[in-house]
Every structure is written in C-alpha cells, then in structure tokens.
Enzyme design. Structure first.
Site, PDB file in Angstrom:
ATOM      1  N   ARG A 150       0.821  -1.208   0.000  1.00  0.00           N
ATOM      2  CA  ARG A 150       0.000   0.000   0.000  1.00  0.00           C
ATOM      3  C   ARG A 150       0.855   1.257   0.000  1.00  0.00           C
ATOM      4  O   ARG A 150       0.330   2.370   0.128  1.00  0.00           O
ATOM      5  CB  ARG A 150      -0.925   0.011   1.220  1.00  0.00           C
ATOM      6  CG  ARG A 150      -2.048  -1.006   1.108  1.00  0.00           C
ATOM      7  CD  ARG A 150      -2.920  -1.036   2.338  1.00  0.00           C
ATOM      8  NE  ARG A 150      -4.072  -1.913   2.141  1.00  0.00           N
ATOM      9  CZ  ARG A 150      -4.832  -2.366   3.137  1.00  0.00           C
ATOM     10  NH1 ARG A 150      -4.562  -2.022   4.385  1.00  0.00           N
ATOM     11  NH2 ARG A 150      -5.859  -3.151   2.877  1.00  0.00           N
ATOM     12  N   GLU A 203      -1.246  -9.217  -4.991  1.00  0.00           N
ATOM     13  CA  GLU A 203      -2.512  -9.917  -5.174  1.00  0.00           C
ATOM     14  C   GLU A 203      -2.292 -11.398  -5.457  1.00  0.00           C
ATOM     15  O   GLU A 203      -3.050 -12.244  -4.996  1.00  0.00           O
ATOM     16  CB  GLU A 203      -3.320  -9.280  -6.316  1.00  0.00           C
ATOM     17  CG  GLU A 203      -3.860  -7.897  -5.997  1.00  0.00           C
ATOM     18  CD  GLU A 203      -4.823  -7.899  -4.823  1.00  0.00           C
ATOM     19  OE1 GLU A 203      -5.331  -8.971  -4.473  1.00  0.00           O
ATOM     20  OE2 GLU A 203      -5.047  -6.827  -4.238  1.00  0.00           O
ATOM     21  N   GLN A 243      -5.279 -17.123  -1.525  1.00  0.00           N
ATOM     22  CA  GLN A 243      -5.351 -18.246  -0.589  1.00  0.00           C
ATOM     23  C   GLN A 243      -4.227 -18.213   0.436  1.00  0.00           C
ATOM     24  O   GLN A 243      -3.806 -19.251   0.951  1.00  0.00           O
ATOM     25  CB  GLN A 243      -5.309 -19.569  -1.353  1.00  0.00           C
ATOM     26  CG  GLN A 243      -6.427 -19.713  -2.361  1.00  0.00           C
ATOM     27  CD  GLN A 243      -7.782 -19.730  -1.702  1.00  0.00           C
ATOM     28  OE1 GLN A 243      -8.121 -20.666  -1.013  1.00  0.00           O
ATOM     29  NE2 GLN A 243      -8.550 -18.680  -1.909  1.00  0.00           N
ATOM     30  N   GLY A 288       3.511 -22.007  -1.081  1.00  0.00           N
ATOM     31  CA  GLY A 288       2.593 -22.969  -1.674  1.00  0.00           C
ATOM     32  C   GLY A 288       1.979 -22.483  -2.964  1.00  0.00           C
ATOM     33  O   GLY A 288       2.238 -21.373  -3.424  1.00  0.00           O
TER      34      GLY A 288
END
Length: 375
Positions: free
Chosen positions: A38, A50, A55, A94
DNA sequence: AAGCCGGGGCT
DNA sequence: AGCCCAGGCTT
C-alpha cells in the site's frame, strides 16, 4: 421495458451504495493496516501482492513480498529471472503455479507491452494466473477503474450484510454476490473502497466471532439484525467420504526421481519429475508404472485418516519412500508399505532444511541410503 | 460443477 | 484437529 421491482427493495445493493461508502471509507482511513503493497499505486507491486495473497493470509505474505520486490523490483527484472530463482523466493508460500504464472506473465509484458502492467482489462485477463478477481483488484487499485472484486473477505462480508443464507460458493449465490459487489461500487475511490471491504472482512467481519461492536456497518447489517452473523456464510457441506482406489509411488532411477499418481477414477495422468528434466524417450511413464505396480490401494478421498497401500514388484526402478510407519524400501524388490495421513504431505516426510517441499522431497529421495524416520 | 494446488495461522 | 486464507486453471 419492465422495471425490476427489487430495484427499490431495501435489499437492493444499489440502494446501499452511498451509505456504504460514507461508512466504509472513513472507517478504512482510520483502521487500515500499513501494508507494504500500500506504499504506492505501482501496478506491479499490487499485482505481485494480489497473486501472493491468493489463498494466503496477509501476515504470511508480508516477508515474502518484501523479499520478492527487493529481488525483482520491476516487471523487467522478473521477466529476466530464472524460474528456479523465482520459485526459491516462493518456497513456503505454496501454490507454486502462481509463481510460474507470474513469471510467464511478466515475460509477456516485457516482450509485448514495454514491461508495463497495462490498464487494459482484456490484456490483463489474457495473462496466466489473472482471473476475474485479480484483474479487477489491480485495475481498481492501481488505475481507479470502476470494477468489483469478490474474494473470501468480501464474500463473507456481503453475505452477512445482505443476510444471504445460501452457500456463497454456489453458482447463483456467487453470481448475486458479484453483482452486489458491482452495484455497491462508489463513483470515486473505487480502489480504496474495494480494499476497505476486504479490510473490514479481515479485521472486523471475521469468519468466527465477528466484532460487530466495532463494525461501521452493524446498524444495517441484516445478519446481525437476525442474529445470524455467526452462521453466515453457510458452511460448505463436508465432502462425502468416498472410497476410491488410488495409488501413488515414488520412483528413483539413476539420478532422476519421479512422483507418479493416478487421480481419482482416472488413468495415470499425473507424473511429476524431480528435480526436473525428462526421463528417457521411448518409455512412457504410464507403461513403466503400470508394469511396476500392482496396486492394493484403498484411500478415502480428501481428509480423514487414510490408508495407502502399494504392492509392487520392482525391476528396473528402485522405489524409495520414507514416511510415517513405513518401512524403508530400496533395492530390486520391496515389501508392502503404507502411509497414514495425507498422502505424501511434505510434513510427513523428512524435515530437510533445504528449499521447497518438492525439492525437499527430491533431495531426500536422492540422498544415498536415507534412514527411515518416524514422525 | 467439481477437483486440484499447499503452507501457515487461528480456534 | 479442523477450518480458513485478498483464486485460478483444468477436466
């Protein structure tokens, strides 16, 4: 032209637009977290954030994001990088396809768009890894394009605000929520507004024990009015436990390690190679594995205590697997073994202090005569 | 529409 | 020990 009477209903999201902005934006201004993405409106920073946030929770992402942007400050830097270097920075996050897609997309932008993240929904949507949410998040936050977002936070927040008791993940409810997310968008400050919704979902309208006392929307929240703030959104029905026949095996041949797996009800579709590089031409994976294995597998799909049993006769391949309650197997033949728990979960394997779970697995399997370990 | 990817945080 | 997380892609 007929008028949809729901337009004037109090549950029409369009009727909430000005009120929502007037409540949400001041709240966000006061409570927004100071997050590294930000700092500015650089679309590349927003894009990377993003993707990492898909997740993955904010607190987890922060150190990865900072390291990633120090290493690859621009699209051009990312495009010029080796995939392995990118994956190394991704270790622990991940969903590694996100990193590969990010890399591929950066190369497209470097080659065809001057290394810029374009203010063009069609171009963005054509890039790998950029779905509706991520495209709109970038476009609204970096370019003030008036586009809605719907993700876990806003989905939960909107479901509660409008008292939607149906499963928000199912088709009709999901379409309604996307429309609502669009209908409530203010004319200005769209990027901030979208972030405010997510921030509220993250800080106040939490999955369990929402802090309605501190919520700027509480007075009109339909879930709160009916005391359903804890039961909305509806929980997804737990997946039916079905016994399936499934088989998995790790093969080692010379310096190559292969992980093979037959998906539920399918044929031998999945086969990954570790660390990388093709196996010999002329022998298909499927043929080799089919020949090697005589499966006796019963495995309950997804979750629950699992039993994985593999019987096989090994000729040219060596089978190596170290895991919970399993025997160490090596050589020209092998006895039965089984894995309890998640199938080949990295945590069930050796805690090897190197690199990604996949590499960890591969490294372990490639090590000479590893000792069996119990967990 | 459903399956799949995944490590980490939280209750 | 589950449930959840700033989703997207494939079948």
């Amino acid at each position: 032209m007929t008028v949809n009477r729901s337009d004037s209903s109090p549950n029409d999201p369009r009727a909430w637009r000005s009120w929502l902005a007037s409540r949400l934006l001041p709240w966000f201004h006061r409570h927004r977290r100071d997050l590294p993405w930000r700092d500015n409106r650089d679309p590349y920073r927003i894009w990377v954030s993003e993707v990492m946030l898909q997740q993955t929770q904010v607190a987890t992402v922060i150190p990865y994001f900072e390291r990633f942007l120090r290493t690859f400050p621009t699209v051009a830097d990312l495009a010029a990088a080796e995939e392995q270097a990118i994956l190394r920075l991704w270790e622990g996050l991940g969903y590694y396809r996100r990193a590969r897609d990010l890399h591929r997309a950066a190369r497209v932008l470097a080659a065809d768009h001057g290394g810029r993240v374009p203010d063009d929904p069609d171009v963005l949507a054509s890039l790998p890894g950029l779905g509706r949410y991520t495209c709109n998040a970038i476009l609204s936050q970096a370019f003030e394009r008036r586009l809605p977002i719907l993700e876990a936070n806003s989905q939960r927040m909107l479901s509660r605000l409008f008292g939607r008791t149906e499963d928000p993940r199912q088709g009709p409810a999901r379409r309604w929520l996307w429309q609502a997310a669009e209908d409530i968008l203010p004319q200005k400050n769209v990027g901030t507004f979208n972030q405010a919704i997510m921030e509220l979902g993250a800080l106040v309208c939490t999955p369990t024990a929402p802090r309605c006392d501190g919520c700027p929307l509480a007075e009109r929240c339909l879930a709160r009015q009916s005391g359903q703030q804890e039961s909305i959104p509806a929980r997804a029905a737990p997946p039916e436990i079905v016994s399936v026949r499934e088989i998995a095996v790790v093969l080692r041949r010379r310096d190559e390690v292969f992980l093979a797996r037959r998906p539920q009800g399918g044929r031998w579709a999945g086969l990954w190679e570790f660390p990388k590089g093709p196996i010999d031409e002329g022998e298909t994976h499927e043929k080799a594995i089919e020949r090697l294995l005589h499966e006796r597998t019963t495995m309950r799909a997804r979750s629950g205590a699992e039993l994985l049993t593999i019987r096989h006769a090994v000729t040219r391949y060596r089978v190596v697997l170290t895991c919970y309650d399993a025997e160490y197997l090596d050589g020209d033949f092998a006895s039965d073994f089984y894995v309890e728990g998640r199938w080949l979960s990295p945590k069930s394997l050796v805690d090897y202090p190197v690199s990604s779970p996949q590499r960890r697995l591969a490294t372990h399997l490639l090590a000479p005569n590893p000792e069996p370990r119990l967990f």
